[in-house]
Design an enzyme around this catalytic site. Structure first.
Site, PDB file in Angstrom:
ATOM      1  N   TYR A 160       0.795  -1.195   0.188  1.00  8.24           N
ATOM      2  CA  TYR A 160       0.097   0.080   0.043  1.00  8.24           C
ATOM      3  C   TYR A 160       0.934   1.241   0.012  1.00  8.24           C
ATOM      4  O   TYR A 160       0.289   2.462  -0.145  1.00  8.24           O
ATOM      5  CB  TYR A 160      -1.014   0.152   1.139  1.00  8.24           C
ATOM      6  CG  TYR A 160      -2.207  -0.836   1.171  1.00  8.24           C
ATOM      7  CD1 TYR A 160      -3.317  -0.290   0.759  1.00  8.24           C
ATOM      8  CD2 TYR A 160      -2.024  -2.199   1.039  1.00  8.24           C
ATOM      9  CE1 TYR A 160      -4.500  -1.123   0.688  1.00  8.24           C
ATOM     10  CE2 TYR A 160      -3.142  -2.989   1.003  1.00  8.24           C
ATOM     11  CZ  TYR A 160      -4.411  -2.544   0.723  1.00  8.24           C
ATOM     12  OH  TYR A 160      -5.487  -3.189   0.572  1.00  8.24           O
ATOM     13  N   LYS A 237       2.289 -14.512   6.090  1.00  6.75           N
ATOM     14  CA  LYS A 237       2.399 -15.703   5.325  1.00  6.75           C
ATOM     15  C   LYS A 237       4.014 -15.656   5.110  1.00  6.75           C
ATOM     16  O   LYS A 237       4.746 -15.778   4.076  1.00  6.75           O
ATOM     17  CB  LYS A 237       1.934 -15.135   3.948  1.00  6.75           C
ATOM     18  CG  LYS A 237       1.995 -16.298   2.796  1.00  6.75           C
ATOM     19  CD  LYS A 237       1.024 -17.420   3.131  1.00  6.75           C
ATOM     20  CE  LYS A 237       0.776 -18.561   1.880  1.00  6.75           C
ATOM     21  NZ  LYS A 237       0.285 -19.629   2.276  1.00  6.75           N
ATOM     22  N   ASP A 338      -3.547 -17.880   5.189  1.00 10.75           N
ATOM     23  CA  ASP A 338      -4.527 -18.552   4.497  1.00 10.75           C
ATOM     24  C   ASP A 338      -5.370 -19.504   5.427  1.00 10.75           C
ATOM     25  O   ASP A 338      -6.719 -19.725   5.519  1.00 10.75           O
ATOM     26  CB  ASP A 338      -3.907 -19.485   3.211  1.00 10.75           C
ATOM     27  CG  ASP A 338      -2.738 -19.997   3.803  1.00 10.75           C
ATOM     28  OD1 ASP A 338      -1.888 -19.279   4.308  1.00 10.75           O
ATOM     29  OD2 ASP A 338      -2.376 -21.379   3.148  1.00 10.75           O
ATOM     30  N   ASP A 362      -6.477  -6.130   5.082  1.00 12.84           N
ATOM     31  CA  ASP A 362      -7.564  -5.696   4.273  1.00 12.84           C
ATOM     32  C   ASP A 362      -8.493  -6.657   4.006  1.00 12.84           C
ATOM     33  O   ASP A 362      -9.869  -6.726   4.052  1.00 12.84           O
ATOM     34  CB  ASP A 362      -6.722  -5.102   2.913  1.00 12.84           C
ATOM     35  CG  ASP A 362      -7.978  -4.368   2.149  1.00 12.84           C
ATOM     36  OD1 ASP A 362      -9.162  -4.130   2.730  1.00 12.84           O
ATOM     37  OD2 ASP A 362      -7.687  -3.622   1.282  1.00 12.84           O
TER      38      ASP A 362
END
Length: 475
Positions: A160, A237, A338, A362
């Site tokens: 971002y 992750k 995930d 987000d």
């Protein structure tokens, strides 16, 4: 000082000390009405907030609202393409706390997102999104009431930050060439990987400073929660992006076990301590075998590392955290991104505060909001050390603008977050009580009405929903 703004003649500024607000009894709070349905949502939200403050404090406390501009309304006031006037940023910086409705993302060049721009300009590094169920709210899940989480999303970096180059441009091709011919070959772990010349390139910076200040704020929030909810989960992750997302996890653990050593225990530490509590004569090696199921398949060197970890934990925190004292500490753990998307649906009651980076946050905050009723009921806050902006989490829905039919719940609940941040808990509790009462009584706007079983035949208008909330203050 301002080009086109006139602050209220009564009221005082909110100031900050050590990153926390000092709020007078009559604070001046800037507000941005918002684009599209903001024309309907803001008046309803202001009415509910003012009514709660009056009911809670009987005139001893009052908000002096200060209208400022952003988005399409700013262009009408300041001129074409003036989506975020300097006046607005000055007012937010001066008065410390602001609240806003949804804003249009400009099409074409210039500012990519007004929301992102406000966060970066004012260093609002913590995006805070509570996801809690109000009984009666329609949900696609069988037991949405089991989810009660707060997403702490790092707001200022990750992809971002917006540092990227379009495929085929001279700079992009130059960067790919440097990566392919110089940097990748000098990094043995990358092997013979190469980036295609027709690629676009984006940069994903994750810093220790920004990671740790986010986790610090998340842990401080956990300290204010009931004991059963004192848990912070680092979402990442890191199994794939080891030096960005994996580093976020490592820096989060580092902060928890140094700055908050007396208040926190990590999940892995709890296993080591619990093993010793169950069997005081357990050897270091047996303890290591129990916390790492693949222990016997490890190399001798790696087994030694696990044993050293067990020894270090017992030597350093057994006196302060052992004998079940760790059960009174904040639990800090981590989960792969995930996996957490699945677990907030299948095991929602096992989580409380989810601390994560920008992109993951987000996705995760919207997914969690869907479980408890959607973005129409999702509040949000962007918090820094010198100011905070509370906001709607949904879009502008221009086709509904001016029809007095949209759900104002997101901005009203963001107002609840604002009141809690200000320390005005009594007023915040009244609004939560009012919303719960209105929904339970099936007094809702069309978006919720059509999903209820059976559907509500005569949904409330946006303005009527605010009245229903106020009516249920006395339930």
């Amino acid at each position: 000082m301002y080009e086109k703004l006139t602050p209220p003649t009564t009221g005082d500024r909110v100031t900050f000390k050590n990153g926390e607000p000092i709020v007078p009894d009559n604070p001046i709070i800037p507000f941005i009405r918002g684009d599209g349905t903001g024309v309907d949502i803001w008046p309803a939200s202001q009415k509910a907030i003012d009514a709660a403050v009056e009911a809670a404090y009987g005139g001893k406390r009052k908000i002096s609202w200060f209208k400022i501009y952003a988005g399409d309304e700013a262009c009408e006031e300041y001129g074409t393409y003036q989506y975020l006037p300097e006046d607005t940023n000055k007012a937010i910086a001066e008065y410390g706390i602001a609240i806003k409705g949804p804003l249009t993302t400009p099409i074409g060049g210039g500012i990519r997102s007004l929301n992102v721009a406000l966060r970066q300009i004012h260093d609002l590094y913590a995006c805070v999104r509570p996801c809690k169920y109000y009984p009666g709210t329609p949900s696609p899940h069988k037991h949405p009431e089991q989810l009660d989480v707060i997403v702490y999303r790092e707001n200022t970096e990750d992809i971002y930050l917006g540092i990227e180059w379009r495929a085929g441009t001279e700079i992009c091709e130059k960067l790919i060439d440097i990566l392919n011919t110089q940097l990748i070959p000098q990094t043995p772990e990358h092997g013979k990987k190469q980036i295609r010349m027709d690629s676009g390139i984006g940069i994903k910076p994750i810093s220790k400073t920004n990671s740790q200040r986010l986790v610090r704020r998340a842990i401080k929030h956990a300290l204010r929660l009931p004991k059963a909810k004192q848990m912070v989960t680092l979402v990442h992750k890191g199994n794939i992006m080891k030096y960005t997302e994996g580093a976020f996890r490592d820096w989060g653990y580092e902060l928890a076990t140094t700055e908050f050593r007396n208040e926190c225990v990590t999940e892995r530490e709890s296993w080591i301590l619990s093993n010793k509590e169950k069997n005081p004569d357990l050897t270091i090696e047996e303890n290591a075998r129990q916390i790492d199921p693949g222990y016997d398949a490890l190399t001798e060197e790696k087994r030694a590392v696990v044993c050293a970890e067990v020894q270090q934990v017992l030597d350093s925190i057994w006196e302060t955290h052992g004998d079940r004292k760790w059960k009174e500490k904040i639990m800090v753990n981590d989960r792969i991104a995930d996996s957490i998307f699945q677990q907030i649906q299948t095991r929602p009651d096992e989580y409380s505060i989810l601390a994560t980076m920008n992109l993951n946050g987000d996705y995760l905050s919207d997914a969690a909001a869907a479980i408890v009723g959607g973005l129409g009921m999702g509040p949000g806050a962007n918090i820094g050390d010198q100011c905070a902006i509370f906001e709607a989490t949904h879009g502008t829905a221009p086709k509904h603008a001016g029809l007095d039919r949209i759900n104002p719940g997101s901005v009203i609940l963001s107002g609840v977050m604002m009141l809690e941040y200000m320390g005005w808990q009594e007023a915040a509790d009244l609004i939560k009580k009012g919303i719960g009462g209105a929904i339970s009584n099936r007094e809702v706007t069309y978006d919720l009405a059509r999903l209820m079983e059976p559907p509500v035949e005569k949904p409330l208008k946006c303005s009527e929903f605010a009245d229903a909330i106020i009516k249920h203050f006395d339930d």
